[in-house]
Write an enzyme that holds these catalytic residues in place. Structure first.
Site, mmCIF file in Angstrom:
data_model
loop_
_atom_site.group_PDB
_atom_site.id
_atom_site.type_symbol
_atom_site.label_atom_id
_atom_site.label_comp_id
_atom_site.label_asym_id
_atom_site.label_seq_id
_atom_site.Cartn_x
_atom_site.Cartn_y
_atom_site.Cartn_z
ATOM 1 N N CYS A 1 -28.958 5.320 -40.106
ATOM 2 C CA CYS A 1 -28.632 5.565 -41.513
ATOM 3 C C CYS A 1 -29.793 6.198 -42.277
ATOM 4 O O CYS A 1 -29.603 6.728 -43.373
ATOM 5 C CB CYS A 1 -28.197 4.265 -42.188
ATOM 6 S SG CYS A 1 -26.650 3.660 -41.480
ATOM 7 N N HIS B 1 -28.547 5.324 -49.732
ATOM 8 C CA HIS B 1 -27.651 5.269 -48.571
ATOM 9 C C HIS B 1 -26.493 4.349 -48.927
ATOM 10 O O HIS B 1 -26.678 3.289 -49.523
ATOM 11 C CB HIS B 1 -28.415 4.745 -47.352
ATOM 12 C CG HIS B 1 -27.505 4.452 -46.205
ATOM 13 N ND1 HIS B 1 -26.660 5.395 -45.684
ATOM 14 C CD2 HIS B 1 -27.266 3.301 -45.505
ATOM 15 C CE1 HIS B 1 -25.950 4.857 -44.704
ATOM 16 N NE2 HIS B 1 -26.299 3.586 -44.574
ATOM 17 N N ASN C 1 -19.435 4.003 -45.132
ATOM 18 C CA ASN C 1 -20.766 4.338 -44.615
ATOM 19 C C ASN C 1 -20.617 5.456 -43.582
ATOM 20 O O ASN C 1 -20.132 5.224 -42.478
ATOM 21 C CB ASN C 1 -21.377 3.084 -43.990
ATOM 22 C CG ASN C 1 -22.791 3.315 -43.482
ATOM 23 O OD1 ASN C 1 -23.254 4.452 -43.407
ATOM 24 N ND2 ASN C 1 -23.477 2.243 -43.116
HETATM 25 N N1 COA Z 1 -12.353 -9.103 -43.665
HETATM 26 C C1 COA Z 1 -12.309 -10.417 -43.900
HETATM 27 N N2 COA Z 1 -13.286 -11.259 -43.517
HETATM 28 C C2 COA Z 1 -14.325 -10.749 -42.886
HETATM 29 C C3 COA Z 1 -14.439 -9.385 -42.584
HETATM 30 C C4 COA Z 1 -13.391 -8.553 -43.011
HETATM 31 N N3 COA Z 1 -13.405 -7.227 -42.776
HETATM 32 N N4 COA Z 1 -15.598 -9.173 -41.948
HETATM 33 C C5 COA Z 1 -16.200 -10.361 -41.826
HETATM 34 N N5 COA Z 1 -15.433 -11.312 -42.380
HETATM 35 C C6 COA Z 1 -15.687 -12.751 -42.460
HETATM 36 C C7 COA Z 1 -16.674 -13.201 -41.439
HETATM 37 O O1 COA Z 1 -16.051 -13.412 -40.209
HETATM 38 C C8 COA Z 1 -17.174 -14.474 -42.061
HETATM 39 O O2 COA Z 1 -16.255 -15.480 -41.797
HETATM 40 P P1 COA Z 1 -16.752 -16.956 -41.390
HETATM 41 O O3 COA Z 1 -17.562 -17.408 -42.579
HETATM 42 O O4 COA Z 1 -15.481 -17.682 -41.188
HETATM 43 O O5 COA Z 1 -17.577 -16.765 -40.164
HETATM 44 C C9 COA Z 1 -17.118 -14.178 -43.552
HETATM 45 O O6 COA Z 1 -16.256 -13.042 -43.711
HETATM 46 C C10 COA Z 1 -18.438 -13.861 -44.182
HETATM 47 O O7 COA Z 1 -19.091 -12.937 -43.358
HETATM 48 P P2 COA Z 1 -20.511 -12.429 -43.743
HETATM 49 O O8 COA Z 1 -21.055 -11.639 -42.601
HETATM 50 O O9 COA Z 1 -21.316 -13.533 -44.285
HETATM 51 O O10 COA Z 1 -20.163 -11.452 -44.949
HETATM 52 P P3 COA Z 1 -21.173 -10.676 -45.800
HETATM 53 O O11 COA Z 1 -21.033 -11.074 -47.203
HETATM 54 O O12 COA Z 1 -22.560 -10.695 -45.228
HETATM 55 O O13 COA Z 1 -20.620 -9.191 -45.696
HETATM 56 C C11 COA Z 1 -21.159 -7.178 -44.522
HETATM 57 C C12 COA Z 1 -20.557 -8.572 -44.433
HETATM 58 C C13 COA Z 1 -21.114 -6.522 -43.152
HETATM 59 C C14 COA Z 1 -20.332 -6.386 -45.501
HETATM 60 C C15 COA Z 1 -22.599 -7.281 -45.023
HETATM 61 O O14 COA Z 1 -23.276 -8.231 -44.270
HETATM 62 C C16 COA Z 1 -23.357 -5.992 -44.969
HETATM 63 O O15 COA Z 1 -23.092 -5.074 -45.719
HETATM 64 N N6 COA Z 1 -24.392 -5.933 -44.114
HETATM 65 C C17 COA Z 1 -25.319 -4.827 -44.066
HETATM 66 C C18 COA Z 1 -24.720 -3.511 -43.722
HETATM 67 C C19 COA Z 1 -25.816 -2.515 -43.718
HETATM 68 O O16 COA Z 1 -26.516 -2.342 -44.678
HETATM 69 N N7 COA Z 1 -26.052 -1.866 -42.613
HETATM 70 C C20 COA Z 1 -27.279 -1.124 -42.522
HETATM 71 C C21 COA Z 1 -27.170 0.238 -42.675
HETATM 72 S S1 COA Z 1 -25.940 0.891 -41.693
#
Ligand code: COA
Length: 335
Positions: A115, A256, A286
Site C-alpha cells: 500500500c 492511503h 482499498n
Molecule cells: N462482516 C462482519 N463481521 C466481520 C467482518 C465482516 N466483513 N470482518 C470481520 N468481522 C468480524 C470478525 O470476525 C470479528 O468477530 P469476532 O469478534 O466474533 O471474532 C469482529 O468482526 C471484529 O473484528 P475486528 O478484526 O476486531 O474488526 P476491526 O474493527 O478491527 O475491523 C478491519 C477490521 C479489517 C476493518 C480493520 O482491522 C482494519 O482496517 N485493519 C487495517 C487494514 C489496513 O490498514 N491495512 C493496511 C494497509 S493495506
C-alpha cells in the site's frame, strides 16, 4: 554550482473498471452486512476488473496521464509501476505497460511496497529527475486486488478493489513547486501480519498451497490497524514538523485509503479540517498502490487541486512500509 533540480508532478490520470461490487452484493457472498462494512471501514462499493491483469488498469491510466500532459508515449524515459498484483512475476508489469502504450524509449521496472508502493515509487522516480539523468518519468500505482482476494473470507474480501492511476514527473519550472520532502520507512518485523504466503520461492505453487488458500491475501486486521494508525499519523506529523507546517498551512491530506478510521486518526494528529482530506474509499475500497494517485487524479479532474497548494501524501502498508511526501502542487486546475 548549478541549481538543484526539483521534480514535479506535471500530469495525472486514472482508470477504474466499470464493474461495481457493492456491499449489498457481498452480503450474498459472505456473512457480512452493509452496515458493518460502512461503520468499520467506510467502504460502500469497489471496482472489479473482469478481464486481464493489472497492466489492463495501468496502461489506460498511463495513456490518460499522457493525454492530460499532451505528450506522446515515445517521450517517456522511465516507467515505474508500483504493484503487488503484477500480471506475472516477470516480466515486470512496467514492461507490459510500455508495450501496451508504445513507450519505445522508456526503460521499465516494478516497485513492490504494497500500500506504500506509490509513495515509494514516486520518491524513486524523483531521484532520476533530481539527478538530472532523465526528464520524463511515469509513475503508476496499479493493483488488481480481486485476483488475490478470497471471496469466501469476510475479513478481507470486503476491503479491496481494483484500479490504476498514474503521474508524470518532470523537472519543475519553479523551484518552490514540486516534490519538496519525503520520509519513508520499513519494518520487516511486520511480515506475518499482512502477506500472500504462497506462490513465491518460499512456498512455490502446489496443489497443497492452493488448497490451503496461500495465494490469497492474509491479514491480521487488528494488528495492522494498530500500527497503521500510529505509523501514518506519526510520519504525517513528522513531515509537517520538518517543514514548519501547521494544520492551517496544509491544503490537502491524500491518505492511503485502507480504512476511514485510520484516515481520521491521521487527520486529527495533523490538526486538519475534515474538508482538507481526500477520501474516495467509499467508492473504491482499498486499491493498494493506486489509492493515492487515484485521489490526486480525481481531485484534479474535479478542479479542486490547484497550483501552489500544499499536499501531504501519506501511506501505510504490508512489510511494514510507510511514508509521507510533501508536494507543492504544480499543475493548474483542470478548467
Ligand atoms: N462482516 C462482519 N463481521 C466481520 C467482518 C465482516 N466483513 N470482518 C470481520 N468481522 C468480524 C470478525 O470476525 C470479528 O468477530 P469476532 O469478534 O466474533 O471474532 C469482529 O468482526 C471484529 O473484528 P475486528 O478484526 O476486531 O474488526 P476491526 O474493527 O478491527 O475491523 C478491519 C477490521 C479489517 C476493518 C480493520 O482491522 C482494519 O482496517 N485493519 C487495517 C487494514 C489496513 O490498514 N491495512 C493496511 C494497509 S493495506
Amino acid at each position: 554550482m548549478s541549481e538543484r533540480i526539483r521534480a514535479a508532478i506535471t500530469a495525472v490520470g486514472h482508470y477504474v473498471p466499470e464493474k461495481i461490487l457493492s456491499n449489498k452484493e457481498l452480503e450474498k457472498m459472505v456473512d457480512t452486512t452493509d452496515e458493518w462494512i460502512v461503520t468499520r471501514t467506510g467502504i460502500r462499493e469497489r471496482r472489479i476488473l473482469e478481464q486481464g491483469g493489472t497492466s489492463e488498469l495501468a496502461a489506460p491510466a498511463a495513456l490518460a496521464c499522457l493525454k492530460n500532459r499532451g505528450i506522446e508515449a515515445g517521450e517517456i524515459d522511465v516507467i515505474i509501476v508500483a504493484t503487488i498484483s503484477p500480471d506475472m512475476f516477470f516480466p515486470s508489469t512496467a514492461c507490459l505497460v510500455q508495450e501496451k502504450i508504445g513507450a519505445k524509449n522508456a526503460w521499465c521496472f516494478d516497485v513492490s511496497a504494497a500500500c506504500s508502493g506509490f509513495v515509494f515509487a514516486l520518491v524513486t522516480g524523483c531521484q532520476f529527475i533530481e539527478a538530472g539523468t532523465y526528464k520524463k518519468v511515469l509513475v503508476i500505482g496499479s493493483d488488481k486486488m480481486s485476483a488475490i482476494t478470497d471471496y469466501t473470507d469476510r475479513n478481507t474480501c470486503v476491503l479491496f478493489g481494483d484500479a490504476g492511476a498514474a503521474v508524470l514527473l518532470e523537472p519543475s519550472d519553479d523551484p518552490n513547486l514540486g516534490v519538496m520532502d519525503h520520509r519513508l520507512y520499513s519494518d520487516g518485523a511486520g511480515k506475518n501480519a499482512l502477506y500472500q504466503k504462497g506462490g513465491g520461492s518460499l512456498n512455490p505453487p502446489t496443489y497443497q498451497t492452493i488448497d490451503n488458500k496461500m495465494h490469497y491475501i492474509y491479514q491480521d486486521g487488528k494488528s495492522v490497524f494498530k500500527v497503521a494508525v500510529i505509523g501514518m499519523a506519526d510520519v504525517s506529523a513528522e513531515i509537517m514538523k520538518r517543514n514548519n507546517l501547521t494544520g492551517a498551512d496544509v491544503d490537502w491530506l491524500v491518505p492511503h485509503q485502507a480504512n476511514l478510521r485510520i484516515i481520521d486518526a491521521c487527520r486529527e494528529r495533523m490538526n486538519l479540517d475534515p474538508s482538507k482530506v481526500m477520501i474516495n474509499i467509499d467508492k473504491y475500497g482499498n486499491t493498494t498502490a493506486a489509492t493515492i494517485p487515484l485521489c490526486l487524479s480525481e481531485w484534479w479532474h474535479a478542479g479542486k487541486l490547484k497550483r501552489g497548494q500544499k499536499v501531504v501524501l501519506s501511506s501505510f502498508g504490508a512489510g511494514y512500509t510507510w511514508g509521507a511526501v510533501l508536494v507543492n502542487w504544480s499543475i493548474d486546475p483542470k478548467s
